[in-house]
Design a protein around this motif. Sequence first.
Motif, PDB file in Angstrom:
ATOM      1  N   ILE A 396      73.569  19.512   9.870  1.00 32.34           N
ATOM      2  CA  ILE A 396      73.504  18.063  10.057  1.00 32.34           C
ATOM      3  C   ILE A 396      74.518  17.360   9.158  1.00 32.34           C
ATOM      4  O   ILE A 396      75.200  16.422   9.585  1.00 32.34           O
ATOM      5  CB  ILE A 396      72.075  17.554   9.801  1.00 32.34           C
ATOM      6  N   ALA A 397      74.658  17.838   7.920  1.00 32.16           N
ATOM      7  CA  ALA A 397      75.641  17.231   7.012  1.00 32.16           C
ATOM      8  C   ALA A 397      77.053  17.393   7.560  1.00 32.16           C
ATOM      9  O   ALA A 397      77.875  16.469   7.475  1.00 32.16           O
ATOM     10  CB  ALA A 397      75.527  17.858   5.628  1.00 32.16           C
ATOM     11  N   GLY A 398      77.352  18.557   8.136  1.00 35.78           N
ATOM     12  CA  GLY A 398      78.670  18.767   8.721  1.00 35.78           C
ATOM     13  C   GLY A 398      78.925  17.852   9.899  1.00 35.78           C
ATOM     14  O   GLY A 398      80.025  17.306  10.055  1.00 35.78           O
ATOM     15  N   ALA A 399      77.909  17.669  10.731  1.00 43.25           N
ATOM     16  CA  ALA A 399      78.051  16.760  11.874  1.00 43.25           C
ATOM     17  C   ALA A 399      78.243  15.324  11.413  1.00 43.25           C
ATOM     18  O   ALA A 399      79.066  14.581  11.971  1.00 43.25           O
ATOM     19  CB  ALA A 399      76.824  16.874  12.772  1.00 43.25           C
ATOM     20  N   GLU A 402      81.872  14.845  10.255  1.00 41.27           N
ATOM     21  CA  GLU A 402      82.835  14.729  11.351  1.00 41.27           C
ATOM     22  C   GLU A 402      82.688  13.404  12.081  1.00 41.27           C
ATOM     23  O   GLU A 402      83.685  12.791  12.483  1.00 41.27           O
ATOM     24  CB  GLU A 402      82.668  15.907  12.320  1.00 41.27           C
ATOM     25  N   GLN A 403      81.457  12.959  12.259  1.00 38.33           N
ATOM     26  CA  GLN A 403      81.258  11.670  12.916  1.00 38.33           C
ATOM     27  C   GLN A 403      81.891  10.545  12.099  1.00 38.33           C
ATOM     28  O   GLN A 403      82.573   9.682  12.637  1.00 38.33           O
ATOM     29  CB  GLN A 403      79.754  11.425  13.125  1.00 38.33           C
ATOM     30  N   ARG A 404      81.695  10.567  10.781  1.00 40.90           N
ATOM     31  CA  ARG A 404      82.297   9.557   9.910  1.00 40.90           C
ATOM     32  C   ARG A 404      83.826   9.593   9.977  1.00 40.90           C
ATOM     33  O   ARG A 404      84.485   8.562   9.935  1.00 40.90           O
ATOM     34  CB  ARG A 404      81.866   9.766   8.453  1.00 40.90           C
ATOM     35  N   GLU A 405      84.378  10.809  10.089  1.00 46.96           N
ATOM     36  CA  GLU A 405      85.832  10.953  10.079  1.00 46.96           C
ATOM     37  C   GLU A 405      86.476  10.540  11.393  1.00 46.96           C
ATOM     38  O   GLU A 405      87.693  10.430  11.467  1.00 46.96           O
ATOM     39  CB  GLU A 405      86.211  12.401   9.754  1.00 46.96           C
ATOM     40  N   GLY A 406      85.670  10.359  12.448  1.00 47.13           N
ATOM     41  CA  GLY A 406      86.228   9.855  13.695  1.00 47.13           C
ATOM     42  C   GLY A 406      86.081  10.739  14.905  1.00 47.13           C
ATOM     43  O   GLY A 406      86.573  10.400  15.989  1.00 47.13           O
ATOM     44  N   ALA A 407      85.415  11.888  14.768  1.00 44.53           N
ATOM     45  CA  ALA A 407      85.228  12.762  15.925  1.00 44.53           C
ATOM     46  C   ALA A 407      84.290  12.114  16.937  1.00 44.53           C
ATOM     47  O   ALA A 407      83.316  11.457  16.572  1.00 44.53           O
ATOM     48  CB  ALA A 407      84.671  14.111  15.484  1.00 44.53           C
ATOM     49  N   SER A 408      84.571  12.331  18.211  1.00 46.21           N
ATOM     50  CA  SER A 408      83.705  11.821  19.275  1.00 46.21           C
ATOM     51  C   SER A 408      82.542  12.760  19.562  1.00 46.21           C
ATOM     52  O   SER A 408      81.643  12.432  20.330  1.00 46.21           O
ATOM     53  CB  SER A 408      84.515  11.601  20.553  1.00 46.21           C
ATOM     54  N   GLY A 409      82.565  13.948  18.949  1.00 43.84           N
ATOM     55  CA  GLY A 409      81.489  14.915  19.134  1.00 43.84           C
ATOM     56  C   GLY A 409      81.851  16.198  18.425  1.00 43.84           C
ATOM     57  O   GLY A 409      82.862  16.280  17.721  1.00 43.84           O
ATOM     58  N   ARG A 422      72.600  16.829  17.855  1.00 42.87           N
ATOM     59  CA  ARG A 422      72.921  15.685  18.714  1.00 42.87           C
ATOM     60  C   ARG A 422      72.405  14.345  18.180  1.00 42.87           C
ATOM     61  O   ARG A 422      73.069  13.306  18.363  1.00 42.87           O
ATOM     62  CB  ARG A 422      72.389  15.925  20.126  1.00 42.87           C
ATOM     63  N   PRO A 423      71.256  14.297  17.499  1.00 47.23           N
ATOM     64  CA  PRO A 423      70.787  13.001  16.988  1.00 47.23           C
ATOM     65  C   PRO A 423      71.764  12.298  16.049  1.00 47.23           C
ATOM     66  O   PRO A 423      71.687  11.070  15.895  1.00 47.23           O
ATOM     67  CB  PRO A 423      69.487  13.382  16.257  1.00 47.23           C
ATOM     68  N   VAL A 424      72.679  13.034  15.422  1.00 47.12           N
ATOM     69  CA  VAL A 424      73.682  12.391  14.568  1.00 47.12           C
ATOM     70  C   VAL A 424      74.487  11.386  15.381  1.00 47.12           C
ATOM     71  O   VAL A 424      74.744  10.262  14.936  1.00 47.12           O
ATOM     72  CB  VAL A 424      74.606  13.449  13.927  1.00 47.12           C
ATOM     73  N   TRP A 425      74.881  11.775  16.598  1.00 41.38           N
ATOM     74  CA  TRP A 425      75.659  10.869  17.449  1.00 41.38           C
ATOM     75  C   TRP A 425      74.761   9.882  18.190  1.00 41.38           C
ATOM     76  O   TRP A 425      75.157   8.750  18.444  1.00 41.38           O
ATOM     77  CB  TRP A 425      76.513  11.673  18.430  1.00 41.38           C
ATOM     78  N   GLU A 426      73.558  10.312  18.536  1.00 42.76           N
ATOM     79  CA  GLU A 426      72.628   9.392  19.197  1.00 42.76           C
ATOM     80  C   GLU A 426      72.324   8.196  18.302  1.00 42.76           C
ATOM     81  O   GLU A 426      72.206   7.064  18.772  1.00 42.76           O
ATOM     82  CB  GLU A 426      71.330  10.125  19.546  1.00 42.76           C
ATOM     83  N   LYS A 427      72.203   8.437  17.021  1.00 47.41           N
ATOM     84  CA  LYS A 427      71.921   7.363  16.069  1.00 47.41           C
ATOM     85  C   LYS A 427      73.031   6.322  16.081  1.00 47.41           C
ATOM     86  O   LYS A 427      72.769   5.109  16.011  1.00 47.41           O
ATOM     87  CB  LYS A 427      71.762   7.952  14.667  1.00 47.41           C
TER      88      LYS A 427
END
Length: 648
Positions: A396-399, A402-409, A422-427
């Motif tokens: 979860i920390a890795g996801a 990456e989300q913070r850095e700009g990845a779309s997934g 997936r909840p990292v991006w759902e949030k």
Amino acid sequence: MKNSTPRSFGETIQVRRGVADAYPDVLTGEVGAAIAALAPLNENRRDLMRARIERRAARARDRQRLTFLDPESLIGGTSLKVADARAGRFEGSDIPEDLRRQWIQGTGPATRPHASPDHALRNVAYALLSGADGWMFDGEDALGQISTMSLDNQRNLKLAIARDPRFLKVAEKVAAEMNEWGRTFFGRAIIENWLDQLDTTTKIFRPRGLHLDDRHVRLAGGVGFSASIVDVATYVVNNHENLRGQGASIVLYLPKIQTAEEAALWDRLLLTLEAHRSLPEGAIKVYVLVEQLEASFQLMEIRAALGRHFVGFNTGRWDYINSVSDALAWDAGFVNPNIDAITMTYGYMRNYEDRVRRAVNTPDRNGRCALWQGGMEPNIPVGSKEGVASGMKRAIAGAEREQREGASGKWVAHWKMVHIVRPVWEKEGALNQLGRPFPPLTYTPADEAALVLLEPAPRTVRGARDLLSVALQYGNAFGQGMQAAALKPADFFGNDDVLYLMEDMATGEIRLSILWEWLHKKAALTAADAAAGTREGDVLSEALLLRLLDEEYAKLLSASSRDVHDNSKSTTLPIAREIVRAYLFGDIKPPWYVDLLNLNLDNHDLNVARARISAYLEEFAGSGSRITANLDFDRSPVIAQPKESLTP
């Protein structure tokens, strides 16, 4: 296996005897016609692969690190100027509706080794019922190649995409099992309506890279033929009508591209196939896996060369580290640390990721940006309660990073991880991060240096043991037909607090690359090791590495069948050890571990393996040529799945 004469697809394409008869639903006449239409590009591919080896040799000879292209030059195979590509003066692609939200993509093959048809189809069912936004069905690093697995993979995808009753029957059973796991792990079912769930995941296919020859198709006269061409022609021809009829895109992941000129060849291949099948130009969409250091020097050029086909980049880890190690094998001053220290925030990895996110957010002439899919999450929730909790926390920390850095997934290697990550991006809720502002790419000497930046980190005997253990296990798994395998170092067998990680071919490549680097560059160890009798500052000598190899191999021989299949200990494991030994102790570094593994697919004779390994290394040392053709092509393969059980 008895000898036989190959059959033909037209005048120039040969198919192994028995294969066409066993797979008439896969190697159809239409597929054969498409392969023949693309066949002229095979020689272009061979030229580019020779150029790869020549560049590699020239860099070693001249002691020259990689540099950016001359902005005034043309991209090979195109009429595009490098400066125009970097400035976005090219025609890119719109992002199709079914790719605009790809928070989580799963990866894995669509078949299993030595599996019955129904059992093999379970792989596809797990994937399409997983809740992933997309699933990359692998024809490359995670797909076993023993027997006819590449064709089983294609058959299962065709059955699933066509919603064949055989697939639906399997999917219904798998959905019930997945819900049972969900009730145990989450306290709830994870699939409401399994038929509807099958429509939620975008189907994506990864063909084999340009450096690989197919095992069942070759040119008349015995010349190796592109696995890339066979894979793409088979997948697209067999599935494009059903995909487009369902309103779905035809999507590929292109692996191991090193240069924009290679990307331009892929573009020609796709354009030729689209024209052959009367598809609109640009109908086939592609992600590019940035797995090679050289590609990081040509990101915008690769985007431009693929033009209307290109939708995004993916930032993997293992393959990329391997490419950096390989590109700098000649440089005594470049020595990697322990593999677990080379995370995505480490030195050259951090800078590579940053260039990718800046490249995808550079608009083309019509203002279109591209997608960035983050790298692989190898953890799986299997182990002790404490081990799983710790592993999932890291995932979860890795996801989140990456989300913070700009990845779309991002990617996951097991269907269970979809529901955890997936909840990292759902949030966050945003479909993607297209067009997020980042500084423009620059092309300075400092940028070049950043792409090979080393930072202080441990280099230890423990690290060497882990590299050896996993490399041996991976070679053994490969020989057994499991190119995707759950692995961990032998010293942690039986310790459920240390999770198995899902690994594919890249894990073997990088581990041998780093060990070769440590040995031949006389790497200094950063800590003492009482058991090995080493002190801080000692080098990893040949004698020490050979001792560690013997010790790690002995641990695998004595392991339970759960960790090392008993039937492999006298067949594929000794061959894996022979390959590791030959690779590590040779003065000339082989460009690919997979070459030596491929030479020994379906071979369990150690003496035959030794002869093939020696022939490969002697040929490469002498002429720079790689032996990539299937040495057993003229033998009929053992077809694991009888024809009558697979055709309606």
